[in-house]
Scaffold this active site. Structure first.
Site, mmCIF file in Angstrom:
data_model
loop_
_atom_site.group_PDB
_atom_site.id
_atom_site.type_symbol
_atom_site.label_atom_id
_atom_site.label_comp_id
_atom_site.label_asym_id
_atom_site.label_seq_id
_atom_site.Cartn_x
_atom_site.Cartn_y
_atom_site.Cartn_z
ATOM 1 N N CYS A 125 -2.874 -20.686 -4.354
ATOM 2 C CA CYS A 125 -3.886 -19.627 -4.757
ATOM 3 C C CYS A 125 -5.186 -19.810 -4.005
ATOM 4 O O CYS A 125 -5.659 -18.768 -3.459
ATOM 5 C CB CYS A 125 -4.360 -19.681 -6.155
ATOM 6 S SG CYS A 125 -4.711 -21.356 -6.906
ATOM 7 N N HIS A 238 -10.911 -17.884 -8.341
ATOM 8 C CA HIS A 238 -11.397 -18.966 -7.595
ATOM 9 C C HIS A 238 -12.530 -18.571 -6.604
ATOM 10 O O HIS A 238 -12.354 -17.324 -6.149
ATOM 11 C CB HIS A 238 -10.350 -19.642 -6.791
ATOM 12 C CG HIS A 238 -9.434 -20.498 -7.688
ATOM 13 N ND1 HIS A 238 -9.233 -20.629 -9.032
ATOM 14 C CD2 HIS A 238 -8.045 -21.008 -7.367
ATOM 15 C CE1 HIS A 238 -8.173 -21.243 -9.402
ATOM 16 N NE2 HIS A 238 -7.689 -21.308 -8.562
#
Lengths: 340, 340
Positions: A125, A238
């Site tokens: 990710c 994130h």
């Protein structure tokens, strides 16, 4: 064409269904697989109810399998899926570093997907989110050195990670002590510089993934990359602070202009208007937010930027579906021989 | 000797009292000053009750004034305090960049305090925390380039910052929307890459403070420093990911050994035992935690580390008291002429 999700009841599985619901991918059937204890569960999809089945030991009768049930399941079952004729788009790290498995972010290296031998890997990710912003800069200015510090959400540890944050935050606000179970330490109001296992060089595997995978996706083994990966008490998205040394100098204005025309990127960069990337605005969004673009004080002619991308979307589910969409648009996604 | 705190009712004021309570500083009287609306408030100190007074417009009858009521109050009143014979240890940014005002972290450049002309500046919290760990490395190996990404707690915005995080987190857990007032955006479960005002170069003042102040404290104008300063939803303790390019190569073992013998530092660096710096363990602690010490992948012979220090202690109150303690130990803190 039949699509299957393995790991349909997890956080990424949930997002895969939502992304597929709105996808342009042309398919006639969606099959859902998960662990035996989820078998029988009914999940809504495009007005129907689909029943979750226990993941079988062998082949699956699907043309595309979107696997998101963890590395050990992918490692154990993907060969059988491929032998059964399916294309496996795998969200785990099981095959990412295999030389004959393409590691793909469609906006960046979609073409690599065309050379697959049955398995295509979806990147980590953190890497997927960074590389969308860094790839066009690398192409135009040549990234020489890249230093990344991450601000990673609990969703990186799946649904149970988000639940641990919410439950333990609630407990802590009511004066109760919480014991960590998903994370190495209590996460509410804390910062944990430890994601995935520590390697011999003192870096975590999460940190090394950013280095290894960014090099593979950008096709540049000389790229110098260092990362500090940090878990913080957020739910989704994130964020990453990125410092770039460049071969050829770039100005922030040039970078902004280039990124404004980059697929998968939303330039969110007007500090005076308090516009910059944040989980608050990036969560649930397909595009990766890029902002705080400024001339680097560390490297002459270099750049610094801040990115925020939904870990469950571009960092996982969305990118997997986009790989399938890309292959279909290229005419490279065909029903299995013998299948309809 | 008389000590006064200006800004006694704020988050740093509260910590100043706690630190003074256990300090070796020899003083006979503590005076507390705050805004008029706090006047009359009684605060406990060493078994007594001290009454908060409204900060007067002019001189204060004290030998040492620990000022923590914001830059505008320090700017307006410090000259009168100095004219009245007091030594001002100022926690604001009002005088930090004045050539004749020493900017001091006692473990690093205590001697600079001896040359004061009435005012000594306490550095920005992020800088104070970083510099304790970086200074010995700079002395031994020569830091050439320093890249910092911060994970800053809401306490950086004082008591009201912590309250906003707690209240809004509670609201959000109960499905209510919160409007930011202290911070630019809602802080619960969010990340805000914006602390203090944006400068023309695209960096915030907080980011530039780290560069300006680290250079001044280390006495090295050639040090290349770049910082990304980020607010995250924690209560106390700023964490920082630091990447160092060095003139002379250092190994992580050498750095660990050096830092183990550095005053103000606790080496907390045993990843296998899940020991690394975290707000959870660094909050309330005088020492700055330093860990994740590893050979830099970005710079050959360089280092990467992670630090966590209580922003209200080493980042503010503790450092201010330590400056006074240092001067007294050097025989350089004397009652004002005429005073007893």
């Amino acid at each position: 064409m039949k699509v299957a999700i393995v790991g349909a009841t997890g956080a990424v599985g949930h997002e895969l269904m939502k992304v597929l619901e709105n996808s342009t991918l042309d398919f006639s059937e969606l099959q859902l697989y998960a662990s035996p204890r989820s078998a029988g569960l009914k999940l809504p999809f495009r007005g129907q109810e689909l029943t979750v089945q226990a993941t079988p030991e062998g082949a699956i009768d699907a043309d595309v399998i979107l696997a998101s049930a963890g590395g050990s399941i992918s490692k154990a079952l993907a060969p059988a899926w491929v032998a059964g004729g399916a294309l496996v788009i795998d969200n785990s790290s099981a095959f990412r570093y295999d030389a004959d498995v393409p590691l793909v972010v469609p906006e960046v290296n979609g073409q690599a997907a065309l050379g697959h031998k049955g398995i295509i890997a979806n990147p980590n990710c953190t890497t997927a989110i960074a590389v969308v912003a860094v790839a066009p800069l690398h192409r135009k200015y040549g990234v020489k050195r890249m230093i990344v510090s991450t601000y990673q959400a609990t969703s990186g540890a799946g649904q149970k990670g988000m639940e641990e944050l919410l439950e333990q935050t609630h407990m802590q606000l009511h004066g109760k002590e919480a014991t960590a179970s998903v994370f190495a330490h209590p996460i509410p109001f804390n910062v944990i510089p430890h994601i995935d296992a520590f390697q011999d060089n003192g870096y975590t595997k999460e940190e090394m993934k950013v280095a290894w995978e960014t090099r593979k996706i950008l096709g540049d083994e000389n790229l110098i990359i260092s990362c500090t990966a940090v878990r913080i008490p957020t739910l989704r998205t994130h964020s990453e602070a990125i410092t770039l040394e460049l071969e050829r100098p770039a100005t922030p204005d040039e970078a902004r202009e280039l990124l404004r025309h980059t697929a998968g990127v939303e330039v969110r960069d007007d500090p005076e208007a308090k516009l910059y990337p944040m989980p608050l605005t990036a969560s649930g969004k397909y595009d990766v937010e890029v902002g705080r673009i400024r001339a680097s004080l560390a490297f002459e002619g270099g750049l610094e930027l801040f990115v925020a991308g939904d870990q469950l979307l571009k960092g996982a589910a969305l990118n997997a579906v986009q790989i399938a969409e890309y292959l279909q648009a290229q005419g490279a996604l065909k029903p299995r021989a013998g299948a309809v």
